[in-house]
Design a protein around this motif. Structure first.
Motif, PDB file in Angstrom:
ATOM      1  N   PRO A 145       2.665  -3.533  12.750  1.00  0.00           N
ATOM      2  CA  PRO A 145       3.966  -2.909  12.514  1.00  0.00           C
ATOM      3  C   PRO A 145       4.039  -1.788  11.955  1.00  0.00           C
ATOM      4  CG  PRO A 145       3.660  -4.955  11.087  1.00  0.00           C
ATOM      5  CD  PRO A 145       2.496  -4.637  12.025  1.00  0.00           C
ATOM      6  N   PRO A 146       4.887  -0.816  12.122  1.00  0.00           N
ATOM      7  CA  PRO A 146       5.233   0.628  11.481  1.00  0.00           C
ATOM      8  C   PRO A 146       5.401   0.101  10.270  1.00  0.00           C
ATOM      9  CG  PRO A 146       7.052   0.135  12.901  1.00  0.00           C
ATOM     10  CD  PRO A 146       5.961  -0.923  13.366  1.00  0.00           C
ATOM     11  N   ALA A 147       5.095   1.057   9.273  1.00  0.00           N
ATOM     12  CA  ALA A 147       5.289   0.978   8.087  1.00  0.00           C
ATOM     13  C   ALA A 147       6.603   1.264   7.467  1.00  0.00           C
ATOM     14  CB  ALA A 147       4.439   1.775   7.025  1.00  0.00           C
ATOM     15  N   HIS A 148       7.158   2.264   7.933  1.00  0.00           N
ATOM     16  CA  HIS A 148       8.518   2.872   7.529  1.00  0.00           C
ATOM     17  C   HIS A 148       9.266   3.239   8.655  1.00  0.00           C
ATOM     18  CE1 HIS A 148      10.737   6.303   4.837  1.00  0.00           C
ATOM     19  NE2 HIS A 148      11.334   5.734   5.506  1.00  0.00           N
ATOM     20  N   VAL A 149      10.439   2.616   8.801  1.00  0.00           N
ATOM     21  CA  VAL A 149      11.264   2.875  10.082  1.00  0.00           C
ATOM     22  C   VAL A 149      12.658   3.150   9.488  1.00  0.00           C
ATOM     23  CG1 VAL A 149      12.223   1.725  12.122  1.00  0.00           C
ATOM     24  CG2 VAL A 149      10.112   1.195  11.198  1.00  0.00           C
ATOM     25  N   ASP A 202       3.196   5.328  11.025  1.00  0.00           N
ATOM     26  CA  ASP A 202       3.531   5.560   9.659  1.00  0.00           C
ATOM     27  C   ASP A 202       4.914   5.432   9.331  1.00  0.00           C
ATOM     28  OD1 ASP A 202       0.640   5.260   8.814  1.00  0.00           O
ATOM     29  OD2 ASP A 202       0.337   6.996   9.307  1.00  0.00           O
ATOM     30  N   LEU A 203       5.525   6.209  10.197  1.00  0.00           N
ATOM     31  CA  LEU A 203       6.824   6.679   9.788  1.00  0.00           C
ATOM     32  C   LEU A 203       7.692   6.832  11.421  1.00  0.00           C
ATOM     33  CD1 LEU A 203       9.462   7.492   8.332  1.00  0.00           C
ATOM     34  CD2 LEU A 203       8.531  10.035   8.293  1.00  0.00           C
ATOM     35  N   VAL A 204       8.818   6.075  11.596  1.00  0.00           N
ATOM     36  CA  VAL A 204       9.258   6.034  12.610  1.00  0.00           C
ATOM     37  C   VAL A 204      10.706   6.314  12.439  1.00  0.00           C
ATOM     38  CG1 VAL A 204      10.061   4.656  14.851  1.00  0.00           C
ATOM     39  CG2 VAL A 204       7.865   4.477  13.775  1.00  0.00           C
ATOM     40  N   HIS A 205      11.367   7.374  12.996  1.00  0.00           N
ATOM     41  CA  HIS A 205      12.983   7.690  13.283  1.00  0.00           C
ATOM     42  C   HIS A 205      13.245   7.669  14.477  1.00  0.00           C
ATOM     43  CE1 HIS A 205      16.460  10.026  11.619  1.00  0.00           C
ATOM     44  NE2 HIS A 205      16.637   9.899  12.960  1.00  0.00           N
ATOM     45  N   VAL A 206      14.353   6.557  14.534  1.00  0.00           N
ATOM     46  CA  VAL A 206      15.177   6.312  15.926  1.00  0.00           C
ATOM     47  C   VAL A 206      16.584   6.939  15.952  1.00  0.00           C
ATOM     48  CG1 VAL A 206      15.568   4.675  17.677  1.00  0.00           C
ATOM     49  CG2 VAL A 206      13.577   4.548  16.159  1.00  0.00           C
ATOM     50  N   ALA A 207      16.921   7.846  16.622  1.00  0.00           N
ATOM     51  CA  ALA A 207      18.299   8.256  16.643  1.00  0.00           C
ATOM     52  C   ALA A 207      18.746   7.555  18.107  1.00  0.00           C
ATOM     53  CB  ALA A 207      18.414   9.648  16.475  1.00  0.00           C
ATOM     54  N   ALA A 208      19.558   6.680  17.998  1.00  0.00           N
ATOM     55  CA  ALA A 208      20.188   5.976  19.192  1.00  0.00           C
ATOM     56  C   ALA A 208      21.444   5.162  19.037  1.00  0.00           C
ATOM     57  CB  ALA A 208      18.727   5.064  19.883  1.00  0.00           C
ATOM     58  N   GLY A 237       0.833  -1.086  -0.152  1.00  0.00           N
ATOM     59  CA  GLY A 237       0.028   0.011  -0.151  1.00  0.00           C
ATOM     60  C   GLY A 237       0.904   1.333  -0.006  1.00  0.00           C
ATOM     61  N   GLU A 238       0.361   2.160  -0.175  1.00  0.00           N
ATOM     62  CA  GLU A 238       0.823   3.663  -0.249  1.00  0.00           C
ATOM     63  C   GLU A 238       1.529   3.836   1.182  1.00  0.00           C
ATOM     64  OE1 GLU A 238      -0.734   7.371  -1.725  1.00  0.00           O
ATOM     65  OE2 GLU A 238      -1.949   6.159  -3.143  1.00  0.00           O
ATOM     66  N   MET A 285      12.451  -6.656  11.820  1.00  0.00           N
ATOM     67  CA  MET A 285      11.307  -5.800  11.496  1.00  0.00           C
ATOM     68  C   MET A 285      10.680  -6.021  10.244  1.00  0.00           C
ATOM     69  SD  MET A 285      12.486  -2.006  13.021  1.00  0.00           S
ATOM     70  CE  MET A 285      10.778  -1.894  13.546  1.00  0.00           C
ATOM     71  N   LEU A 286      11.706  -6.274   9.071  1.00  0.00           N
ATOM     72  CA  LEU A 286      11.011  -6.794   7.654  1.00  0.00           C
ATOM     73  C   LEU A 286      10.155  -7.891   7.989  1.00  0.00           C
ATOM     74  CD1 LEU A 286      14.091  -5.880   5.479  1.00  0.00           C
ATOM     75  CD2 LEU A 286      12.017  -4.509   5.651  1.00  0.00           C
ATOM     76  N   ALA A 287      10.783  -9.093   8.666  1.00  0.00           N
ATOM     77  CA  ALA A 287      10.030 -10.271   8.845  1.00  0.00           C
ATOM     78  C   ALA A 287       8.625  -9.998   9.567  1.00  0.00           C
ATOM     79  CB  ALA A 287      10.756 -11.123   9.694  1.00  0.00           C
ATOM     80  N   GLY A 288       8.674  -9.094  10.304  1.00  0.00           N
ATOM     81  CA  GLY A 288       7.339  -8.648  11.369  1.00  0.00           C
ATOM     82  C   GLY A 288       6.345  -8.017  10.608  1.00  0.00           C
ATOM     83  N   GLY A 289       6.729  -7.412   9.198  1.00  0.00           N
ATOM     84  CA  GLY A 289       5.670  -6.813   8.383  1.00  0.00           C
ATOM     85  C   GLY A 289       5.950  -5.354   8.235  1.00  0.00           C
ATOM     86  N   THR A 290       7.155  -4.770   8.873  1.00  0.00           N
ATOM     87  CA  THR A 290       7.466  -3.157   8.033  1.00  0.00           C
ATOM     88  C   THR A 290       8.019  -3.384   6.896  1.00  0.00           C
ATOM     89  OG1 THR A 290       8.208  -2.590  10.450  1.00  0.00           O
ATOM     90  CG2 THR A 290       9.226  -1.430   8.607  1.00  0.00           C
ATOM     91  N   ARG A 291       7.605  -2.333   6.138  1.00  0.00           N
ATOM     92  CA  ARG A 291       7.793  -2.586   4.469  1.00  0.00           C
ATOM     93  C   ARG A 291       9.187  -1.738   4.166  1.00  0.00           C
ATOM     94  NH1 ARG A 291       2.148  -0.660   4.680  1.00  0.00           N
ATOM     95  NH2 ARG A 291       2.717   1.104   3.684  1.00  0.00           N
ATOM     96  N   THR A 292       9.298  -0.999   4.936  1.00  0.00           N
ATOM     97  CA  THR A 292      10.762  -0.063   4.525  1.00  0.00           C
ATOM     98  C   THR A 292      11.602   0.123   5.715  1.00  0.00           C
ATOM     99  OG1 THR A 292      10.032   0.741   2.592  1.00  0.00           O
ATOM    100  CG2 THR A 292      11.915   1.860   3.518  1.00  0.00           C
ATOM    101  N   VAL A 293      12.982  -0.205   5.903  1.00  0.00           N
ATOM    102  CA  VAL A 293      13.719   0.093   6.787  1.00  0.00           C
ATOM    103  C   VAL A 293      14.874   0.702   6.439  1.00  0.00           C
ATOM    104  CG1 VAL A 293      15.080  -0.639   8.959  1.00  0.00           C
ATOM    105  CG2 VAL A 293      12.953  -1.960   8.245  1.00  0.00           C
TER     106      VAL A 293
END
Length: 849
Positions: free
Chosen positions: A760-764, A722-728, A669-670, A789-797
């Motif tokens: 799961p989040p779409a884009h991480v 939808d979109l997650v950004h992690v700085a760590a 999906g989009e 994350m990809l195996a869990g259903g996130t589309r883009t990492v």
């Protein structure tokens, strides 16, 4: 004294039990002659016989059993005689089973059960506990023996009856033994996830009761189940934990069994010399004991020898005859599947020698698998059939056998829980996969090769994860791991010792992994991607799928509606350059390196990138043109940040574990940005302002930092984002990939926890070091933080496979988000961000892009 001796033998402490029982026997000798003295002597003697059999062999045990029977024959009371005779029968059955003759053991156990069953059924709770305990113990042991000869239904009936009687009569101390035995039955029936669950039940009791000897024996069976799945490394850890306990407790046969399973693990890993040495060591010990289980060690040694001989092409008549002789001995001892496995080896050796008629004759003696035939035996049978078909000139038949075997392996995989188990099973199909890919390459059939690559690689990512059920026990164990990790960090900073905490951490990690294996089935399998679907989804993009076979590397290129095969030469050079580039990028990562060091390391990194360009990209330029790329890597190529390669500077590149995984992600999906989460972990030296600015790029942004950036809070906000950004800060765990982690305020967030997300989040975006790294198992089964994350259903990492400086990471991510807001797709945005300084910004776009 007798009770203490009996208790010691129940804990497998046989030398100590023998000393106590001999003292008890000497004490009874001083009593007056009579019925009570004879009964006491009989009980001591048949218990002593069992212990002496463990330390000195079957002949000594039989002498003690015969002496006990002579005492019993002097007793007038028929009921006492029956009960004591049943006790001797039970112990002799147990000894026979330990000596590797489970079929004969069942006959001895049958005699005991027939003698006392009616009395037990009439016994009221709270009365005659010793009789009921003996009966339940015999049901337990008969269940073990029946499981060993693959009579699973009868074994389960015995064990369930034993559990019912133990509950009814308050014999709760016997329940974990019965549960352990149920695990064995499920293991022998191929129900490996259920076997591991039962073992886990029993293990909890043995640990809680602080019974290390019983736990060590259980760990042997756990290790065997793990090996049957393909988890050789995890099995090794179990065996390493059990062995010191066994030595301390002066175990006999179990130490030989540890060596036998160690040999099996080495064989699974292709370490044939080590497998032979360990198997021979085990075999010698078992022969000295008079145990026919030496044949099991002998079978492992024989397979290791045979595999080595096939590799070196030095196959002798003696080796074939040895396989045939061992097959006959195994069959004589009712070890049906093992006997057939030895025949399969003999047939395979004959095929390699070109004696096809002899091989075919041997294979005719190996019928189709039984319902309880182990998975690895099934795969070996298919492999031999495929090799015979190929030797006779029928490539089609060989590929049919390979396809049927891998389909069967897939059906087993579909029932397993946990990413680690799903990925581990690929080892059993490794040789069949290699054969099929080799044939497709020889035929130079690009479409067929593409289809086989999708059938054989990265099966972990073929699944649509099932919605996770709550498992409080898993959650508690992971919380324990997090707390221990945090405590180790604090102790290390303050100079306090951490060895004890690290030991607890390893134990908690292992328990969390194992609980996850059988908590539920991992997911619903998707169909393998077809080439037409891939072409349609690619549009103007190109896909490059790399493969290594027979020391050569090749690429299947899908572009412009066509599928073509390009041979790229020796694989070793490209794979070595990929590894060296990874090391150079790590060395180049710190934010403020001295300029001379930057120059030296940078020159080396550029050299390796140029070599990869020459070896992997330039030969494909006439096929891919300037198209955006989807790259399916292999082996160490998983760690290559493709944007550092000169021919790909500024070009959008997506990395995916397989075309099937990419297609599933691309059709998800989009990409939306309605719910945006920005997480800032502790200890970042640079870029705080840049991280703060990210929240201003997107509407509806939630910011977690400081004491709000806890694992629980981040997990809660990841769900449905939808979109997650992690700085760590992040770290990849090589030996335990699912405990790769992000460092947060209260400790690490683990890859293990990502399967708990309902949506799961779409884009991480992981602005952290090394979290695109994977542990690569056979079949290119890649597993790590981003992979989970990809195996869990996130589309883009978006993540880095190497270390990245805080300052460089923050600058790259600011550029990335500006491009996203301007409407660029993730792969395009990352290509633009990396192009400014590719060697300091070595990120990958994983998934759909």
């Amino acid at each position: 004294m007798y009770e203490r001796g009996w208790a010691e033998q129940a804990r497998f402490r046989f030398p100590s039990a023998i000393r106590l029982l001999k003292r008890a026997l000497a004490h009874v000798e001083r009593a007056e002659l009579g019925q009570e003295r004879a009964a006491a002597r009989a009980r001591i003697l048949y218990t002593l016989g069992l212990c002496q059999g463990e330390t000195s062999g079957m002949d000594v045990a039989v002498e003690a059993f015969d002496a006990a029977r002579r005492e019993i024959n002097t007793i007038d009371d028929a009921a006492t005689r029956t009960l004591l005779s049943a006790g001797v029968d039970h112990n002799q059955g147990l000894m026979v089973m330990r000596m590797g003759q489970p079929e004969r053991a069942v006959e001895w156990f049958n005699r005991f059960i027939a003698a006392v069953e009616d009395d037990v059924q009439q016994t009221l709770p709270g009365t005659n506990r010793s009789l009921v305990q003996g009966f339940v113990s015999t049901l337990l042991n008969r269940g073990f023996a029946l499981a060993a000869v693959r009579r699973s239904e009868r074994a389960i009936a015995d064990l369930e009856c034993g559990i019912h009687l133990a509950d009814k009569h308050g014999l709760l101390n016997l329940v974990p033994f019965l549960v352990h035995a149920l695990g064995n039955v499920h293991k022998q029936s191929g129900e490996l996830a259920e076997a591991l669950r039962r073992y886990e039940e029993a293990e909890r009791v043995f640990r809680a009761d602080d019974q290390p000897a019983l736990l060590a024996r259980l760990q042997l069976d756990q290790a065997e189940a793990m090996l049957m799945i393909g988890l050789s490394d995890e099995a090794g850890k179990h065996l390493d934990e059990a062995l010191p306990v066994m030595r301390r407790e002066k175990f006999g046969q179990e130490i030989a069994e540890v060596e036998m399973f160690r040999a099996s693990a080495a064989l699974l890993d292709g370490q044939f010399d080590l497998a032979r040495r360990m198997a021979k060591r085990s075999e010698r010990k078992l022969v000295r004991r008079g145990s026919t289980w030496w044949m099991m060690a002998g079978l492992i040694e024989l397979w290791a020898h045979g595999r080595h001989a096939m590799r070196t092409r030095r196959i002798s008549d003696a080796l074939v005859h040895k396989a045939l002789a061992l097959s006959a001995e195994l069959a004589a001892n009712h070890l049906v599947d093992e006997s057939r496995l030895a025949l399969l080896l003999a047939a395979r050796l004959e095929i390699r020698r070109g004696r096809l008629a002899d091989a075919e004759e041997l294979l005719d003696k190996v019928p189709g698998p039984r319902a309880v035939t182990p998975l690895d035996h099934r795969m070996q049978r298919r492999l031999v059939l495929a090799e015979l078909a190929l030797a006779k000139g029928s490539r089609r038949a060989a590929l049919t056998h390979a396809r049927q075997a891998l389909d069967e392996l897939g059906r087993v995989r579909d029932q397993l829980g946990g990413l680690e188990l799903v990925s581990a099973t690929a080892v059993h199909g490794r040789e069949l996969s290699e054969l099929a890919i080799k044939l497709a390459l020889e035929d130079a059939d690009a479409r067929r090769l593409f289809a086989w690559l999708e059938r054989t690689r990265a099966q972990t990512y073929r699944y649509e994860p099932l919605e996770a059920t709550d498992n409080n026990e898993v959650a508690e164990r992971i919380t324990e791991v997090r707390n221990l990790s945090w405590a180790i960090l604090r102790h290390g900073l303050s100079g306090q010792p951490t060895a004890e905490l690290r030991g607890k951490l390893v134990k908690a990690q292992r328990e969390a992994n194992r609980l996850g294996w059988h908590s539920q089935r991992w997911g619903k399998p998707r169909p393998v991607a077809g080439i037409r679907e891939v072409i349609a989804e690619l549009g103007e993009r190109a896909m490059v799928s790399y493969v290594v076979s027979g020391g050569e590397i090749a690429a299947v290129v899908v572009a412009g509606g066509r599928v073509r095969l390009e041979r790229l030469g020796h694989a070793a050079e490209a794979l070595e350059s990929a590894q060296k580039l990874h090391f150079d990028l790590n060395a180049l990562a710190p934010d403020h390196l001295p300029p001379p060091l930057v120059q030296v390391i940078g020159a080396s990194a550029h050299k390796q990138a140029d070599r990869l360009d020459t070896l992997l990209i330039k030969p494909l330029r006439h096929l891919i043109g300037d198209r955006e790329l989807v790259v399916v890597p292999t082996g160490t190529l998983y760690a290559v940040p493709w944007g550092v390669i000169p021919g790909l500077h500024g070009r959008p590149v997506v990395t995916a574990p397989s075309a099937t995984a990419w297609l599933a992600a691309a059709q998800g999906g989009e990409v939306r940005t309605d719910r945006v989460l920005v997480v800032q972990g502790p200890g970042l030296l640079f870029g705080h302002d840049e991280v703060d600015k990210l929240a201003t790029y997107h509407a509806n942004t939630t910011m977690l930092s400081g004491n709000t950036a806890t694992a629980a809070e981040v997990l809660a906000h990841l769900d449905g984002a939808d979109l997650v950004h992690v700085a760590a800060h992040g770290e990849h765990e090589t030996e335990n990939a699912l405990f790769s982690r992000l460092e947060l305020f209260d400790g690490p967030l683990f890859a293990h926890e990502l399967g708990r997300l309902r949506k799961p989040p779409a884009h991480v975006v992981l602005a952290a070091c090394e979290l695109a790294l994977n542990r690569i198992r056979p079949g290119d089964e890649a597993l790590g933080f981003a992979g989970a994350m990809l195996a869990g259903g996130t589309r883009t990492v978006v993540a880095a496979a190497s270390k990245v400086g805080d300052e460089a990471s923050a600058a790259a991510m600011a550029d990335y988000h500006r491009a996203l807001v301007a409407g660029a797709a993730p792969a395009v945005a990352l290509a633009e961000a990396m192009a400014k300084d590719p060697f300091r910004r070595p990120f990958l776009c994983l998934g759909s892009g």
